[in-house]
Design a protein around this motif. Structure first.
Motif, mmCIF file in Angstrom:
data_model
loop_
_atom_site.group_PDB
_atom_site.id
_atom_site.type_symbol
_atom_site.label_atom_id
_atom_site.label_comp_id
_atom_site.label_asym_id
_atom_site.label_seq_id
_atom_site.Cartn_x
_atom_site.Cartn_y
_atom_site.Cartn_z
ATOM 1 N N GLU A 114 103.468 10.463 45.237
ATOM 2 C CA GLU A 114 102.510 11.551 45.041
ATOM 3 C C GLU A 114 103.170 12.774 44.414
ATOM 4 O O GLU A 114 102.589 13.445 43.559
ATOM 5 C CB GLU A 114 101.856 11.929 46.374
ATOM 6 C CG GLU A 114 100.912 10.873 46.917
ATOM 7 C CD GLU A 114 99.771 10.555 45.949
ATOM 8 O OE1 GLU A 114 99.183 11.514 45.405
ATOM 9 O OE2 GLU A 114 99.487 9.374 45.728
ATOM 10 N N LYS A 117 103.436 13.231 40.605
ATOM 11 C CA LYS A 117 102.289 13.650 39.806
ATOM 12 C C LYS A 117 102.401 15.128 39.411
ATOM 13 O O LYS A 117 101.660 15.613 38.562
ATOM 14 C CB LYS A 117 100.994 13.409 40.585
ATOM 15 C CG LYS A 117 100.728 11.925 40.843
ATOM 16 C CD LYS A 117 99.465 11.704 41.658
ATOM 17 C CE LYS A 117 99.233 10.212 41.921
ATOM 18 N NZ LYS A 117 98.028 9.962 42.735
ATOM 19 N N LYS A 118 103.357 15.826 40.057
ATOM 20 C CA LYS A 118 103.586 17.242 39.746
ATOM 21 C C LYS A 118 104.896 17.450 38.989
ATOM 22 O O LYS A 118 105.031 18.439 38.254
ATOM 23 C CB LYS A 118 103.616 18.055 41.042
ATOM 24 C CG LYS A 118 102.311 18.019 41.826
ATOM 25 C CD LYS A 118 102.432 18.841 43.097
ATOM 26 C CE LYS A 118 101.134 18.820 43.893
ATOM 27 N NZ LYS A 118 101.256 19.604 45.158
ATOM 28 N N ASP A 179 104.171 10.690 37.299
ATOM 29 C CA ASP A 179 102.734 10.380 37.289
ATOM 30 C C ASP A 179 102.403 9.165 38.156
ATOM 31 O O ASP A 179 101.539 8.358 37.814
ATOM 32 C CB ASP A 179 102.240 10.153 35.862
ATOM 33 C CG ASP A 179 102.441 11.376 34.981
ATOM 34 O OD1 ASP A 179 102.268 12.499 35.496
ATOM 35 O OD2 ASP A 179 102.785 11.217 33.795
ATOM 36 N N GLY A 180 103.129 9.040 39.269
ATOM 37 C CA GLY A 180 102.832 7.986 40.228
ATOM 38 C C GLY A 180 103.422 6.628 39.915
ATOM 39 O O GLY A 180 103.197 5.667 40.664
#
Length: 251
Positions: A114, A117-118, A179-180
């Motif tokens: 998760e 994704k940042k 991005d996962g």
């Protein structure tokens, strides 16, 4: 004589600019002459020179831009100064990690998948036995990278706690998430420089996957440090460095 039979017309050079060849091309006996590549090459060179001129300030830091004040248009320089300020501000605002995060298996999805994704997340899987030299080496480099590149999240855990039965011979293993998804994996340091792997080799990996931009100012400082170290190893060029004192007045 059969008028429908093809006629073999002698052609010395089908690409030559001759009146005879023009007649043959007109009647479709020989193909059209391919266009000369020269104009296209010249056009490409002109475009390359134009782009080189337009981008001549790319990669220069604020000090280097200041040195060019007498040579460049002030408005043009100001655009690049503003661009550098924005890049530095972005790096500062996104530098929120700055440490190596130990990861537990139950939290792996949250802390790694998760989180990617940042930002880019680099996971180091180390030897469970504690005797793997490459794992120890990369653990040290991991701390340096985490402190230097706070906009990238660096995580670490023992391989067997992440993947049951993971063979120790495959450590250290690096997993790159963004991005996962896993974007890259490195199994041992064999494809780098083995137990001679240095922080610069990992920075090249960061750059290759897009975690660092090619002109990241933090990389520039590393390149300058490498150049200084190389100069020292060659004997240096400054006063008193690498000088032979065999001609001293004290002889």
């Amino acid at each position: 004589m059969d008028m429908n039979m093809p006629v073999n017309v002698p052609v010395d050079d089908p690409n030559a600019d001759t009146e005879w060849n023009d007649i043959l091309r007109k009647h479709g006996i020989i193909p059209e002459k391919p266009p000369s590549p020269t104009p296209m090459i010249e056009e490409a060179l002109v475009e390359a020179r134009r782009l080189a001129h337009e981008n001549r300030l790319e990669g220069k830091d604020l000090d280097e831009l200041a040195e060019l004040e007498d040579e460049e248009d002030e408005d043009f320089l100001e655009q690049y100064r503003q661009k550098r300020f924005e890049e530095l501000a972005t790096i500062q605002s996104t530098s929120i990690y700055n440490q190596v995060y130990p990861v537990q298996k139950p939290d792996y999805s949250r802390d790694v998948t998760e989180a990617s994704k940042k930002a880019f997340v680099f996971v180091l899987l180390t030897s469970s036995a504690g005797t793997n030299i490459e794992s120890k080496l990369l653990s040290e480099i991991w701390r340096e990278l985490a402190q230097k590149y706070g906009d990238i999240k660096f995580c670490q855990m023992q391989a067997n706690l992440c993947i049951e039965g993971y063979p120790d011979r495959n450590t250290p293993t690096v997993l790159v998430y963004k991005d996962g998804d896993i974007k890259k994996q490195i199994v041992t340091l064999q494809d780098l420089k083995g137990d001679r792997t240095a922080i610069g080799d990992l920075e090249d990996v960061l750059r290759s996957v897009g975690a660092l931009k090619p002109n990241d100012p933090r990389l520039k400082r590393r390149d300058e440090a490498d150049a200084n170290l190389s100069s020292i190893r060659r004997g240096g060029s400054g006063p008193g460095v690498g000088q032979d004192d065999s001609d001293s007045d004290w002889d």
